[in-house]
Design a protein around this motif. Structure first.
Motif: not given
Length: 360
Positions: A114-143
């Motif tokens: 359940k925490l993993h499901a909730d974490s999708v929302l926690i890191y769905n912020t529009g912040t680019p992800a790098v090691q140590g910082t959660g966020g999104f990475l582009p993949r194919n036509t999405g992220k």
């Protein structure tokens, strides 16, 4: 050879009638019975397990809306929680809302997933992800949405729940069937049917087909992986065939055949989990993936869930406790560190354990 011959019978669309004069359970004579080519038993009922599979599908589909395009798509935390616990009529399929069941009650390590499901929302912020910082990475036509250590939480939630719920329940139910008396066909059939529902394939499943994503009767979750990652080990035909043969054997009081099919199903299902895990710990080490963190992290996140599924393996598993601990330890590491490791030492070790243990 016996499995191969049986698979040929299925492909030919034939049925097999089995008879025996031996006593398999405290003097109970085995009756002649017919093995059908579809799961068409007159009293079969796996509604509850099928409903739980559909609940998981709806929740997974909702979480995946965050991956569409590069624009941030907000998700509703209350909706995720309601779909997990089946409260406040959250499902589009109205029959699920009134089913009286949910996902959370039968999921092992439910708090984690359940925490993993909730974490999708926690890191769905529009912040680019790098090691140590959660966020999104582009993949194919999405992220993809990842956490600070590179886990794509949507994938770890889905694959983890497939293991900690669907596979775990099937192992528990089928293992228990082996202890049921030959004459208590009602109890054995009930457990057998529920376990079949967790495989999530249609009653007329055909392992030679590639089902379209638009097909409402397509295999789901584990059923989809029968072909996607289990084709080379003939997982689909073997598991489905054993489900048919074992269910028929229950009606014939044939506990020897019934119990043999339990062993076949559980061994092959476990090998399927291992084959999927092997694929996903191998992809990040391939030349086409190196330098593409979205591909690497996505694969490792799927691998995370399939390795976790092995925690719920049957008691007679070929995987030792020591080797499982090694696999789990590797998948609990920072994924950025794993993909940046010289020579991929840890992932190569995981590959070797899976290959040698499961004959992959």
């Amino acid at each position: 050879m016996r499995n191969k011959l049986y698979a040929v019978v299925l492909l030919l669309g034939a049925t097999a009638t089995i008879s025996s004069c031996t006593d398999d359970d405290a003097g109970t004579p085995v009756k002649p019975y017919t093995v059908p080519t579809t799961y068409s038993f007159a009293n079969a009922n796996y509604t509850k397990s099928t409903q739980r599979v559909k609940m998981l599908l709806e929740l997974d589909t909702y979480l995946k809306t965050a991956n569409a395009g590069l624009t941030t798509v907000p998700l509703d935390q209350a909706k995720v929680t309601n779909m997990w616990a089946n409260t406040n009529n959250p499902f589009a399929d109205a029959s699920l809302n009134t089913s009286g069941i949910n996902l959370k009650d039968l999921t092992s390590d439910a708090t984690l997933y359940k925490l993993h499901a909730d974490s999708v929302l926690i890191y769905n912020t529009g912040t680019p992800a790098v090691q140590g910082t959660g966020g999104f990475l582009p993949r194919n036509t999405g992220k993809i949405i990842v956490g600070p250590r590179g886990l794509e939480y949507g994938q770890t939630f889905l694959k983890g729940t497939m293991g900690g719920f669907l596979f775990k329940e099937a192992v528990k139910l089928l293992t228990a069937v082996k202890s049921i008396s030959a004459t208590d066909t009602t109890a054995a059939q009930k457990s057998w049917d529920e376990a079949f529902g967790y495989l999530a394939v249609p009653a007329n499943y055909d392992s030679s087909l590639t089902y379209a994503n638009t097909d409402p009767n397509r295999p789901l979750h584990w059923g989809g992986y029968l072909r996607e990652r289990g084709r080379t080990i003939q997982a689909g035909g073997i598991i489905f065939g054993a489900f048919l043969k074992g269910r028929a054997a229950i009606g014939g009081y044939d506990v020897n055949v019934r119990n043999a099919q339990v062993d076949i199903i559980l061994a092959k299902w476990e090998q399927l989990a291992a084959a999927a895990a092997l694929a996903y710990v191998t992809i990040p080490t391939e030349s086409a993936s190196i330098g593409n963190p979205a591909t690497q992290l996505h694969a490792l996140s799927e691998g995370f869930g399939f390795v976790k599924a092995l925690k719920y393996r049957p008691a007679n598993s070929k995987l030792s406790a020591a080797n499982f601990a090694i696999l789990e330890g590797i998948m609990n590491k920072d994924f950025y560190a794993l993909t940046g490791q010289a020579g991929f030492t840890d992932l190569k070790q995981a590959q070797n354990i899976l290959k040698t243990t499961y004959g992959l």
